[in-house]
Design a protein around this motif. Structure first.
Motif: not given
Length: 331
Positions: A260-264, A177-180, A233-239, A323-331
């Motif tokens: 809204g996680e960038r990575n699972p 769930c949440g995987a791109h 994939i680990s997409p670009a996002t501003s969320d 909102p948690a105001q944090v996000q994982f790094a892109q890979h």
């Protein structure tokens, strides 16, 4: 058996007198030979289990690996399939009725990985689980009417209908769930989808059931079923990541979801005052605290790459996106 004597010529034997001691010696030798003959006859069977091979023990000075005298078994269990890098198309098209978002937890534990590339295996200790970053998988894509986009992951209505349902094996108890996922058709067309649902049997390992809108991006909807390759994939996002407490949550029991996680997400822990406590994950994509430990406290989230994010404490407000105001790094 009586000894036979030549009959062509008959000779009268000469009689010889032997000393008594010599005659006695001959009798002893004859008795010894007779006892040997009796001892060599197969009158006794070996005691079952008395051999070293049968008991599994080894004699001193021999190799620690015993060799069985009986038939040896194959290292691969009968009926278990080996990853081959391709998926045999299922003769039955998947139904469009995916798991309804009811919140009922069911866990699937299977280690067989047909439909995956040869570089994957059924068992892994990686936080990524079955779907490994940087690995291309082979399978088929089908399509279904996704309605508002809500599904087994319980994300709610989708703002973007580029979504898909993951087959039950690769869904892995909601870890997908949440995987791109980047999906590529044989004609070279691609589409990126978000996993929001689970596709149960007859969806096969490696199969993705795309929303009708996503399927139309890579193939004629009339095709219904096409061969694909796909990868995480680990997409670009501003969320930023958001947190949601499940309906019915309180200080005594709560379910926590990451949105809204960038990575699972691989793991979620809650602060208990004395440290961090990891919460188990339900198949409907919530991490559960059955005793209420950590409900309303700080949260630590780990993605499949091992990065950890710590959020502030959120009030237990059921079914509210915070909102948690944090996000994982892109890979």
């Amino acid at each position: 058996m009586k000894a036979t004597h030549p009959t062509a010529q008959h000779h009268k034997p000469r009689r010889k007198w032997l000393p008594i001691s010599a005659a006695a010696a001959l009798l002893v030798v004859a008795g010894f030979i007779a006892s040997l003959a009796m001892g060599s006859s197969p009158q006794h069977k070996a005691d079952p289990g008395s051999s070293l091979a049968a008991t599994g023990s080894t004699a001193p000075g021999t190799s620690g690996t015993s060799t069985s005298a009986g038939p040896t078994s194959s290292a691969t269990s009968a009926g278990a399939s080996t990853p081959t890098g391709s998926t045999a198309p299922s003769s039955t098209s998947p139904t469009s009725a995916h798991k309804s978002p009811t919140g009922t937890s069911t866990t699937s534990q299977t280690s067989v990985t047909p439909g995956h590339s040869a570089s994957t295996s059924g068992t892994t200790t990686s936080p990524a689980g079955r779907i490994q970053p940087g690995v291309a998988y082979q399978g088929v894509a089908t399509e279904y009417a996704a309605a508002d986009g809500n599904g087994a992951c319980l994300f709610g209505p989708a703002a973007d209908m580029m979504i898909a349902a993951m087959n039950e094996l690769d869904y892995q108890n909601s870890q997908a769930c949440g995987a791109h996922i980047l999906v590529r058709a044989a004609n070279g067309a691609t589409v990126t989808v978000l996993i929001t649902n689970e596709c149960p049997y007859p969806c096969a390992p490696g199969q993705l059931d795309l929303s009708q809108q996503a399927f139309a991006k890579i193939a004629d909807p009339k095709a219904g079923r096409i061969s694909i390759t796909w990868q995480l994939i680990s997409p670009a996002t501003s969320d930023s990541i958001s947190i949601r407490y499940k309906a019915g949550s309180s200080q005594y029991w709560c379910g926590i979801q990451v949105i809204g996680e960038r990575n699972p997400v691989a793991r979620l822990e809650v602060s208990t005052g004395g440290g961090w406590q990891q919460l188990p994950r339900a198949s409907y994509n919530y991490f559960l605290s059955a005793s209420g430990a950590g409900c309303g406290k700080a949260i630590r989230i780990t993605d499949i790459f091992g990065e950890q994010l710590t959020t502030a404490a959120f009030p237990v407000e059921p079914d509210v996106i915070q909102p948690a105001q944090v996000q994982f790094a892109q890979h």
